[in-house]
Write a protein that holds these residues in place. Structure first.
Motif, mmCIF file in Angstrom:
data_model
loop_
_atom_site.group_PDB
_atom_site.id
_atom_site.type_symbol
_atom_site.label_atom_id
_atom_site.label_comp_id
_atom_site.label_asym_id
_atom_site.label_seq_id
_atom_site.Cartn_x
_atom_site.Cartn_y
_atom_site.Cartn_z
ATOM 1 N N ARG A 143 0.788 -1.379 0.190
ATOM 2 C CA ARG A 143 -0.051 0.035 0.172
ATOM 3 C C ARG A 143 0.819 1.311 0.066
ATOM 4 O O ARG A 143 1.872 1.099 0.687
ATOM 5 C CB ARG A 143 -1.091 0.150 1.034
ATOM 6 N N ASP A 144 0.400 2.322 -0.821
ATOM 7 C CA ASP A 144 1.186 3.662 -0.685
ATOM 8 C C ASP A 144 0.799 4.289 0.667
ATOM 9 O O ASP A 144 -0.263 3.659 1.447
ATOM 10 C CB ASP A 144 0.748 4.487 -1.768
ATOM 11 N N HIS A 145 1.233 5.425 0.973
ATOM 12 C CA HIS A 145 0.823 6.040 2.327
ATOM 13 C C HIS A 145 -0.845 6.516 2.430
ATOM 14 O O HIS A 145 -1.288 6.906 3.371
ATOM 15 C CB HIS A 145 1.655 7.403 2.368
ATOM 16 N N GLY A 146 -1.145 6.517 1.159
ATOM 17 C CA GLY A 146 -2.936 6.884 1.103
ATOM 18 C C GLY A 146 -3.738 5.593 1.392
ATOM 19 O O GLY A 146 -4.968 5.532 1.285
ATOM 20 N N GLY A 147 -2.872 4.506 1.279
ATOM 21 C CA GLY A 147 -3.680 3.242 1.579
ATOM 22 C C GLY A 147 -4.285 2.350 0.333
ATOM 23 O O GLY A 147 -4.808 1.297 0.023
ATOM 24 N N VAL A 148 -3.710 3.218 -0.970
ATOM 25 C CA VAL A 148 -4.094 2.508 -2.116
ATOM 26 C C VAL A 148 -3.110 1.147 -2.426
ATOM 27 O O VAL A 148 -1.923 1.283 -2.086
ATOM 28 C CB VAL A 148 -3.979 3.298 -3.469
ATOM 29 N N THR A 149 -3.593 -0.048 -2.752
ATOM 30 C CA THR A 149 -2.756 -1.106 -3.057
ATOM 31 C C THR A 149 -2.270 -0.869 -4.420
ATOM 32 O O THR A 149 -2.678 -0.341 -5.263
ATOM 33 C CB THR A 149 -3.706 -2.277 -3.046
ATOM 34 N N LEU A 150 -1.140 -1.605 -4.600
ATOM 35 C CA LEU A 150 -0.507 -1.642 -5.926
ATOM 36 C C LEU A 150 -1.317 -2.350 -7.084
ATOM 37 O O LEU A 150 -1.350 -1.909 -8.122
ATOM 38 C CB LEU A 150 0.934 -2.330 -5.826
ATOM 39 N N ALA A 151 -2.012 -3.271 -6.597
ATOM 40 C CA ALA A 151 -2.841 -3.864 -7.690
ATOM 41 C C ALA A 151 -4.165 -2.841 -8.171
ATOM 42 O O ALA A 151 -4.377 -2.882 -9.203
ATOM 43 C CB ALA A 151 -3.742 -5.085 -6.806
ATOM 44 N N GLU A 152 -4.494 -2.220 -7.169
ATOM 45 C CA GLU A 152 -5.376 -0.985 -7.860
ATOM 46 C C GLU A 152 -4.820 0.071 -8.384
ATOM 47 O O GLU A 152 -5.276 0.430 -9.729
ATOM 48 C CB GLU A 152 -5.918 -0.321 -6.362
ATOM 49 N N ALA A 153 -3.584 0.538 -8.172
ATOM 50 C CA ALA A 153 -2.864 1.423 -8.925
ATOM 51 C C ALA A 153 -2.542 1.081 -10.324
ATOM 52 O O ALA A 153 -2.776 1.716 -11.283
ATOM 53 C CB ALA A 153 -1.560 1.838 -8.132
ATOM 54 N N MET A 203 11.016 0.302 6.650
ATOM 55 C CA MET A 203 9.711 -0.132 7.055
ATOM 56 C C MET A 203 8.834 0.791 7.968
ATOM 57 O O MET A 203 9.356 2.061 8.074
ATOM 58 C CB MET A 203 10.008 -1.347 8.043
ATOM 59 N N LYS A 204 7.498 0.555 7.917
ATOM 60 C CA LYS A 204 6.753 1.227 8.869
ATOM 61 C C LYS A 204 6.492 1.013 10.154
ATOM 62 O O LYS A 204 6.472 -0.239 10.382
ATOM 63 C CB LYS A 204 5.276 1.134 8.049
ATOM 64 N N ILE A 205 6.594 2.056 11.087
ATOM 65 C CA ILE A 205 6.299 1.670 12.606
ATOM 66 C C ILE A 205 5.163 2.494 13.001
ATOM 67 O O ILE A 205 4.882 3.610 12.531
ATOM 68 C CB ILE A 205 7.733 2.257 13.090
ATOM 69 N N THR A 206 4.287 1.948 13.735
ATOM 70 C CA THR A 206 3.259 2.453 14.252
ATOM 71 C C THR A 206 3.150 2.655 16.040
ATOM 72 O O THR A 206 3.536 1.356 16.611
ATOM 73 C CB THR A 206 1.731 1.710 13.804
ATOM 74 N N PHE A 207 2.752 3.669 16.673
ATOM 75 C CA PHE A 207 2.939 3.970 17.971
ATOM 76 C C PHE A 207 1.208 4.054 18.127
ATOM 77 O O PHE A 207 0.602 5.155 17.306
ATOM 78 C CB PHE A 207 3.594 5.002 18.358
ATOM 79 N N SER A 256 2.649 10.001 9.542
ATOM 80 C CA SER A 256 1.023 10.525 9.840
ATOM 81 C C SER A 256 0.626 10.484 11.068
ATOM 82 O O SER A 256 0.628 9.365 11.759
ATOM 83 C CB SER A 256 0.420 9.402 8.583
ATOM 84 N N LEU A 257 -0.249 11.472 11.328
ATOM 85 C CA LEU A 257 -0.675 11.439 12.829
ATOM 86 C C LEU A 257 -2.091 11.299 12.747
ATOM 87 O O LEU A 257 -2.891 11.841 11.632
ATOM 88 C CB LEU A 257 -0.405 12.828 13.244
ATOM 89 N N HIS A 258 -2.576 10.530 13.668
ATOM 90 C CA HIS A 258 -4.167 10.508 13.923
ATOM 91 C C HIS A 258 -4.787 11.152 14.950
ATOM 92 O O HIS A 258 -4.064 10.967 15.964
ATOM 93 C CB HIS A 258 -4.442 9.029 13.640
ATOM 94 N N PRO A 259 -5.669 12.219 14.895
ATOM 95 C CA PRO A 259 -6.225 12.660 13.743
ATOM 96 C C PRO A 259 -5.703 13.642 13.142
ATOM 97 O O PRO A 259 -6.324 14.179 12.094
ATOM 98 C CB PRO A 259 -7.669 12.973 14.037
ATOM 99 N N LYS A 268 -2.423 8.355 17.171
ATOM 100 C CA LYS A 268 -1.879 7.216 16.864
ATOM 101 C C LYS A 268 -0.655 7.833 15.495
ATOM 102 O O LYS A 268 -1.010 9.068 15.180
ATOM 103 C CB LYS A 268 -2.721 6.518 15.849
ATOM 104 N N ALA A 269 0.414 7.242 15.548
ATOM 105 C CA ALA A 269 1.401 8.050 14.759
ATOM 106 C C ALA A 269 2.019 6.634 13.765
ATOM 107 O O ALA A 269 2.369 5.690 14.420
ATOM 108 C CB ALA A 269 2.631 8.507 15.298
ATOM 109 N N VAL A 270 1.863 6.900 12.440
ATOM 110 C CA VAL A 270 2.333 5.885 11.631
ATOM 111 C C VAL A 270 3.765 6.636 10.705
ATOM 112 O O VAL A 270 3.400 7.599 10.225
ATOM 113 C CB VAL A 270 1.575 5.202 10.705
ATOM 114 N N PHE A 271 4.682 6.085 11.098
ATOM 115 C CA PHE A 271 6.151 6.842 10.330
ATOM 116 C C PHE A 271 6.862 5.675 9.584
ATOM 117 O O PHE A 271 6.828 4.543 9.981
ATOM 118 C CB PHE A 271 6.577 7.480 11.298
ATOM 119 N N SER A 272 7.759 6.188 8.707
ATOM 120 C CA SER A 272 8.711 5.664 7.780
ATOM 121 C C SER A 272 9.937 5.674 8.534
ATOM 122 O O SER A 272 10.319 6.581 8.884
ATOM 123 C CB SER A 272 8.668 6.029 6.456
ATOM 124 N N MET A 273 10.454 4.343 8.494
ATOM 125 C CA MET A 273 12.035 4.243 9.084
ATOM 126 C C MET A 273 12.819 3.681 8.076
ATOM 127 O O MET A 273 12.571 2.540 7.600
ATOM 128 C CB MET A 273 11.902 3.655 10.453
#
Ligand code: HGY
Ligand code: MN
Ligand code: MN
Ligand code: MN
Length: 398
Positions: A143-153, A203-207, A256-259, A268-273
């Motif tokens: 998935r990209d950062h917007g949640g779209v899958t490669l298959a969809e794209a 990788m993505k890490i989520t707190f 990406s911070l939620h909300p 929630k924070a999802v970030f790329s490392m």
């Protein structure tokens, strides 16, 4: 003979697909409208050059010579804010060399523009799949950062797809690229012959903490996910110090911070490392440390922690024989102004090296900048690079 005017004109035409409104840059991420339009245009240019066009299921666009050939190329997708030469240069130089060689009745040369080198869905996705490292069925779930899958794209360019392209028809791969770093610009040299390409982990890490009111929640009761990211980042600097070299790099490039609102404690924070180095053992050691720090921060701040899948490419060496051909040509066209150097950026050549011998040449980046609209290279340097590529190809065939 390669035609510098035609080559520069084609580079500018490619830039017109997704040209940014300011500066010279482009916005042409993989599978965007601009990217697909550029791939149609490239296919057309390849056909005009007498090449047979094949597009595989990933959207890698090949212009094939008849029979066994050398493969030249790079990628034509861009970062979300990208420079006009990153990838584009290697594709257009390849096209010009193939076209000139064919017109002169020279040895067969094929051309490729790989898809998603810039990693909307990972790291150098198109060539990773082509090289067999990642099966397409698995890649499709990325998935990209917007949640779209490669298959969809990739469904957006399904009508261009013709079928798989067998790597066995190629004797080697040469990729021309801008340096994207400060070395050649600082030394006023024109050509870098690449010796090695660094390895990468990403990788993505989520707190996950607790979303709450930013006015009423006392500081000591907060489980603020952004503060966890911030603490994590500070510890990285500290704990990696004894493990890294001056060549080692690491980046948190997407958070990406939620909300994501001023008056809400982020739950929630999802970030790329991402980290890169020329040594696989060091990359592994860094991974251990990164995971330890994340666990420590999560425990200390009562966060839930999760790690996404880790993408990785090992460091690779360039082929000595192909490097020698580039060195011989550099001695002719940039006698006092070439050097051998490693690459700190990733390239499709990393993946292709699993299939065949590969080599790369660099031209300078003004101010050492790339992955920004400000990226640029002097025309004279672009043309010297084209000539070095053309001569190296001729000498390899001869
Ligand atoms: O980030 C890289 O090194 C590559 O250009 N995507
Ligand atoms: Mn690139
Ligand atoms: Mn890039
Ligand atoms: Mn209120």
């Amino acid at each position: 003979m390669v035609d510098p005017e035609r080559f520069l004109a084609d580079l500018h035409t490619l830039r017109s697909f997704g040209a940014a409104e300011v500066g010279k840059g482009v916005v042409r991420p993989a599978y965007s409208e601009a990217d697909i339009a550029a791939r149609h245009w490239l296919a057309h240019q390849m056909r005009d050059a007498g090449l047979r066009v094949e597009v595989d299921a990933m959207g890698n666009v090949f212009g094939l010579a008849d029979g066994p050939s050398l493969l030249l190329g790079s990628h034509s997708d861009s970062q979300p804010e990208g420079g006009w030469l990153d990838g584009a240069l290697g594709v257009i130089a390849a096209l010009e060399v193939a076209r000139a060689t064919k017109a002169a009745g020279g040895p067969p040369v094929s051309v490729v523009s790989f898809q998603d080198e810039e990693g909307r869905f990972g790291v150098t996705t198109g060539s990773t799949v082509w090289s067999g490292l990642l099966p397409l069925e698995k890649a499709d779930g990325l998935r990209d950062h917007g949640g779209v899958t490669l298959a969809e794209a990739r469904a957006a360019m399904a009508e261009m797809v013709t079928g798989a392209v067998d790597p066995a028809q190629f004797s080697g791969f040469v990729e021309m690229h801008i340096e994207q770093g400060p070395t050649l610009d600082a030394t006023h040299e024109q050509i870098g012959v690449v010796t090695d390409i660094v390895g990468i982990r990403d990788m993505k890490i989520t707190f996950e903490g607790q979303q709450n009111h930013a006015g009423t929640t006392p500081m000591h009761l907060r489980r603020d996910a952004f503060q966890a990211v911030s603490a994590f980042n500070t510890l990285l600097e500290d704990r990696l110090r004894n493990v890294v070299t001056p060549q080692t790099v690491w980046t948190i490039g997407h958070v990406s911070l939620h909300p994501n609102a001023s008056s809400i404690v982020p739950g929630k924070a999802v970030f790329s490392m991402q980290w890169r180095d020329g040594d696989s053992d060091r990359l592994r050691r860094m991974e251990e440390i990164i995971r330890e720090i994340a666990q420590e921060v999560a425990a200390h701040r009562s966060m839930q922690l999760s790690f996404g899948p880790m993408l990785g490419l090992e460091p690779v060496h360039m082929d000595p024989k192909l490097q020698d051909a580039l060195v011989r040509a550099a001695r002719v066209h940039a006698p006092e102004t070439w050097r051998k150097m490693p690459s700190g950026a990733l390239h499709d050549a990393t993946n292709v090296s699993r299939l065949m011998p590969v080599a790369m040449l660099f031209v300078p980046s003004i101010g050492g900048v790339s992955h920004t609209f400000d990226e640029d290279t002097d025309e004279a340097d672009l043309v010297v690079g084209l000539k070095v590529l053309a001569d190296a190809v001729a000498s390899l065939a001869g």
